[in-house]
Write a protein that holds these residues in place. Sequence first.
Motif, PDB file in Angstrom:
ATOM      1  N   ARG A   1       5.242   1.782   9.196  1.00 18.96           N
ATOM      2  CA  ARG A   1       5.609   0.726   8.245  1.00 18.96           C
ATOM      3  C   ARG A   1       7.079   0.312   8.391  1.00 18.96           C
ATOM      4  O   ARG A   1       7.386  -0.880   8.274  1.00 18.96           O
ATOM      5  CB  ARG A   1       5.311   1.222   6.817  1.00 18.96           C
TER       6      ARG A   1
ATOM      7  N   GLY B   1      -0.139   6.554   7.237  1.00 21.22           N
ATOM      8  CA  GLY B   1       0.194   7.454   8.342  1.00 21.22           C
ATOM      9  C   GLY B   1       0.888   8.706   7.820  1.00 21.22           C
ATOM     10  O   GLY B   1       0.570   9.837   8.217  1.00 21.22           O
TER      11      GLY B   1
ATOM     12  N   ALA C   1      -4.552   6.904  -3.725  1.00 24.77           N
ATOM     13  CA  ALA C   1      -4.853   5.852  -2.741  1.00 24.77           C
ATOM     14  C   ALA C   1      -5.478   4.681  -3.486  1.00 24.77           C
ATOM     15  O   ALA C   1      -5.944   4.832  -4.626  1.00 24.77           O
ATOM     16  CB  ALA C   1      -5.789   6.375  -1.656  1.00 24.77           C
TER      17      ALA C   1
ATOM     18  N   MET D   1       6.556   7.394  -1.898  1.00 24.84           N
ATOM     19  CA  MET D   1       7.069   6.221  -1.187  1.00 24.84           C
ATOM     20  C   MET D   1       7.020   4.989  -2.102  1.00 24.84           C
ATOM     21  O   MET D   1       7.309   3.884  -1.664  1.00 24.84           O
ATOM     22  CB  MET D   1       6.213   5.969   0.067  1.00 24.84           C
ATOM     23  N   ILE D   2       6.620   5.172  -3.368  1.00 25.49           N
ATOM     24  CA  ILE D   2       6.393   4.028  -4.263  1.00 25.49           C
ATOM     25  C   ILE D   2       7.615   3.758  -5.157  1.00 25.49           C
ATOM     26  O   ILE D   2       8.093   2.639  -5.239  1.00 25.49           O
ATOM     27  CB  ILE D   2       5.137   4.255  -5.143  1.00 25.49           C
TER      28      ILE D   2
ATOM     29  N   ILE E   1      10.739   8.932  -0.194  1.00 23.77           N
ATOM     30  CA  ILE E   1      10.937   8.462   1.188  1.00 23.77           C
ATOM     31  C   ILE E   1      10.892   6.935   1.274  1.00 23.77           C
ATOM     32  O   ILE E   1      11.107   6.376   2.333  1.00 23.77           O
ATOM     33  CB  ILE E   1       9.944   9.098   2.189  1.00 23.77           C
TER      34      ILE E   1
ATOM     35  N   ILE F   1       8.761   1.298  -2.600  1.00 24.46           N
ATOM     36  CA  ILE F   1       8.027   0.030  -2.456  1.00 24.46           C
ATOM     37  C   ILE F   1       8.027  -0.759  -3.768  1.00 24.46           C
ATOM     38  O   ILE F   1       8.125  -1.977  -3.780  1.00 24.46           O
ATOM     39  CB  ILE F   1       6.566   0.309  -2.022  1.00 24.46           C
TER      40      ILE F   1
ATOM     41  N   SER G   1      15.225  11.215   1.401  1.00 26.24           N
ATOM     42  CA  SER G   1      15.970  11.122   2.658  1.00 26.24           C
ATOM     43  C   SER G   1      15.423  10.000   3.516  1.00 26.24           C
ATOM     44  O   SER G   1      14.326   9.489   3.269  1.00 26.24           O
ATOM     45  CB  SER G   1      15.896  12.442   3.427  1.00 26.24           C
TER      46      SER G   1
ATOM     47  N   SER H   1      -2.925  -3.434   4.900  1.00 23.13           N
ATOM     48  CA  SER H   1      -3.103  -2.130   4.235  1.00 23.13           C
ATOM     49  C   SER H   1      -4.578  -1.735   4.130  1.00 23.13           C
ATOM     50  O   SER H   1      -4.947  -0.991   3.232  1.00 23.13           O
ATOM     51  CB  SER H   1      -2.445  -2.118   2.842  1.00 23.13           C
TER      52      SER H   1
ATOM     53  N   HIS I   1      -5.999  -0.194   6.693  1.00 21.36           N
ATOM     54  CA  HIS I   1      -6.167   0.920   7.635  1.00 21.36           C
ATOM     55  C   HIS I   1      -6.093   2.264   6.899  1.00 21.36           C
ATOM     56  O   HIS I   1      -5.584   2.358   5.781  1.00 21.36           O
ATOM     57  CB  HIS I   1      -5.070   0.867   8.705  1.00 21.36           C
TER      58      HIS I   1
HETATM   59  N1  LIG Z   1      12.277   7.996   4.535  1.00 20.78           N
HETATM   60  C1  LIG Z   1      11.823   8.110   5.764  1.00 20.78           C
HETATM   61  O1  LIG Z   1      12.428   8.752   6.622  1.00 20.78           O
HETATM   62  C2  LIG Z   1      10.505   7.484   6.129  1.00 20.78           C
HETATM   63  C3  LIG Z   1       9.982   7.664   7.416  1.00 20.78           C
HETATM   64  C4  LIG Z   1       8.735   7.086   7.712  1.00 20.78           C
HETATM   65  C5  LIG Z   1       8.064   6.342   6.744  1.00 20.78           C
HETATM   66  N2  LIG Z   1       8.635   6.177   5.519  1.00 20.78           N
HETATM   67  C6  LIG Z   1       7.944   5.382   4.484  1.00 20.78           C
HETATM   68  O2  LIG Z   1       6.706   5.966   4.235  1.00 20.78           O
HETATM   69  C7  LIG Z   1       5.794   4.957   3.819  1.00 20.78           C
HETATM   70  C8  LIG Z   1       4.506   5.101   4.605  1.00 20.78           C
HETATM   71  O3  LIG Z   1       4.742   4.741   5.945  1.00 20.78           O
HETATM   72  P1  LIG Z   1       3.500   4.609   6.923  1.00 20.78           P
HETATM   73  O4  LIG Z   1       4.022   4.181   8.241  1.00 20.78           O
HETATM   74  O5  LIG Z   1       2.684   5.816   6.802  1.00 20.78           O
HETATM   75  O6  LIG Z   1       2.781   3.337   6.234  1.00 20.78           O
HETATM   76  P2  LIG Z   1       1.300   2.795   6.205  1.00 20.78           P
HETATM   77  O7  LIG Z   1       0.393   3.598   7.076  1.00 20.78           O
HETATM   78  O8  LIG Z   1       1.395   1.341   6.429  1.00 20.78           O
HETATM   79  O9  LIG Z   1       0.815   3.055   4.698  1.00 20.78           O
HETATM   80  C9  LIG Z   1       1.398   2.458   3.586  1.00 20.78           C
HETATM   81  C10 LIG Z   1       0.408   2.553   2.440  1.00 20.78           C
HETATM   82  O10 LIG Z   1       1.123   2.393   1.241  1.00 20.78           O
HETATM   83  C11 LIG Z   1       0.225   1.917   0.272  1.00 20.78           C
HETATM   84  N3  LIG Z   1       0.884   0.912  -0.561  1.00 20.78           N
HETATM   85  C12 LIG Z   1       1.083   1.040  -1.887  1.00 20.78           C
HETATM   86  N4  LIG Z   1       1.713  -0.014  -2.385  1.00 20.78           N
HETATM   87  C13 LIG Z   1       1.937  -0.839  -1.361  1.00 20.78           C
HETATM   88  C14 LIG Z   1       2.593  -2.102  -1.233  1.00 20.78           C
HETATM   89  N5  LIG Z   1       3.142  -2.728  -2.282  1.00 20.78           N
HETATM   90  N6  LIG Z   1       2.668  -2.665   0.002  1.00 20.78           N
HETATM   91  C15 LIG Z   1       2.136  -2.026   1.073  1.00 20.78           C
HETATM   92  N7  LIG Z   1       1.508  -0.836   1.006  1.00 20.78           N
HETATM   93  C16 LIG Z   1       1.423  -0.248  -0.188  1.00 20.78           C
HETATM   94  C17 LIG Z   1      -0.983   1.336   0.987  1.00 20.78           C
HETATM   95  O11 LIG Z   1      -2.111   2.136   0.675  1.00 20.78           O
HETATM   96  P3  LIG Z   1      -2.937   1.920  -0.702  1.00 20.78           P
HETATM   97  O12 LIG Z   1      -4.014   0.940  -0.407  1.00 20.78           O
HETATM   98  O13 LIG Z   1      -3.458   3.269  -1.017  1.00 20.78           O
HETATM   99  O14 LIG Z   1      -1.987   1.407  -1.729  1.00 20.78           O
HETATM  100  C18 LIG Z   1      -0.636   1.464   2.445  1.00 20.78           C
HETATM  101  O15 LIG Z   1      -1.735   1.797   3.254  1.00 20.78           O
HETATM  102  C19 LIG Z   1       6.470   3.615   4.044  1.00 20.78           C
HETATM  103  O16 LIG Z   1       6.880   3.118   2.802  1.00 20.78           O
HETATM  104  C20 LIG Z   1       7.641   3.965   4.924  1.00 20.78           C
HETATM  105  O17 LIG Z   1       8.719   3.111   4.748  1.00 20.78           O
HETATM  106  C21 LIG Z   1       9.829   6.720   5.202  1.00 20.78           C
END
Ligand SMILES: NC(=O)c1ccc[n+]([C@@H]2O[C@H](COP(=O)([O-])OP(=O)(O)OC[C@H]3O[C@@H](n4cnc5c(N)ncnc54)[C@H](OP(=O)(O)O)[C@@H]3O)[C@@H](O)[C@H]2O)c1
Length: 328
Positions: free
Chosen positions: A41, A152, A172, A216-217, A238, A241, A263, A316, A318
């Motif tokens: 993401r 992911g 979810a 992440m929310i 993390i 959103i 972090s 979203s 997947h």
């Molecule tokens: N801090 C760090 O170091 C770090 C590193 C990697 C990733 N992250 C964060 O971790 C999160 C997940 O990353 P990922 O690559 O695993 O993402 P991803 O596979 O695209 O999954 C994100 C999920 O968040 C849910 N979601 C809830 N509200 C949402 C909204 N307003 N817009 C979009 N999705 C929403 C969705 O599932 P639902 O249908 O269940 O809502 C979506 O499938 C991201 O926010 C990313 O920025 C942080």
Amino acid sequence: MKAIVITHPGGPEVLQLMERPRPVITHNEVLIKVMAAGINRPDVFQRKGNYPPPDTAPADIPGLEVAGTIAEVGEAVTRWKPGDKVCALVTGGGYAVYCKAPEGQCLPVPANLSFPEAASLPETFFTVWSNVFDRGTLKPGESLLVHGGSSGIGVAAIQMAKALGSTAYVTAGSDDKCSFCEQLGANKAINYKTADFKEEIKALTNGAGVNVILDMIGGDYMPGNIDSLSIEGRLVMINAINGREAQLDLGKVMAKRLIITGSMLRNRETAFKVAIAQNLEQKIWPLLLSGKIRPIVYKTFDACEAAEAHKLMESSTHTGKIVLTFVQ
Ligand SMILES: NC(=O)c1ccc[n+]([C@@H]2O[C@H](COP(=O)([O-])OP(=O)(O)OC[C@H]3O[C@@H](n4cnc5c(N)ncnc54)[C@H](OP(=O)(O)O)[C@@H]3O)[C@@H](O)[C@H]2O)c1
């Protein structure tokens, strides 16, 4: 070399296949011939112009994780040689035929995994290890709540927590996503669109709350998170959103002796990432080899279809990871 470039900030269509110079490695780096690159993401946020890459990363080539074969090694590299199969955490530049990485950020491709499967691991596994087990200090016998269980990040967190002896609860956004998370091992998945996660967690834990929340929310989830934590609970952020500003009842933080932390991995120094790689290789890689933990690749796309892959991520719909493959 061919690379997928963010031609300017915008929608998925700004991702274009272009020619870019092959990266030049330094003494402790390797050059990887990329066979597959995971999509995360944060790549979408970068494409939109909301997540500028650090100075050490290519300005316009996204991609935080790759798998492939070593093409060249720097003079100080001791572990890898040309031809070795590796996956690596990188600060950017993963959507390209060649990508460089510090040698310590590479891990061997487990013998039972394909390149796309291996490419789906680094960013989420490093992030989950660092936040759930290092910062959140989740221990065997404790409980974890992960928001976004089908992401992911979620599929990595569910499997790692369960394999290391913890209870895993997730939220979810649909019943199908909840079933998927429970099939993966989650003790309970809560559809946040039809149920209040705070009430569900209260019931599931007999009022005690969970030891760790990976969130992440943010935003309006903060009060529910605070109420869902146990005494001495840890909230690890993390992303945010739903908003970076939140209402926090400090009385509850004090009464329950909570820790609120968070972090961002990408900007951290190489030594920090190398230490995570060592922990993953020791504690998680054997579980990948044995099949107890498995990569969850929802769909692969040819690299020239990167725009379609980003569209899927933004939908979203997947569950798990989306991966680009490169024809050499
Ligand atoms: N801090 C760090 O170091 C770090 C590193 C990697 C990733 N992250 C964060 O971790 C999160 C997940 O990353 P990922 O690559 O695993 O993402 P991803 O596979 O695209 O999954 C994100 C999920 O968040 C849910 N979601 C809830 N509200 C949402 C909204 N307003 N817009 C979009 N999705 C929403 C969705 O599932 P639902 O249908 O269940 O809502 C979506 O499938 C991201 O926010 C990313 O920025 C942080």
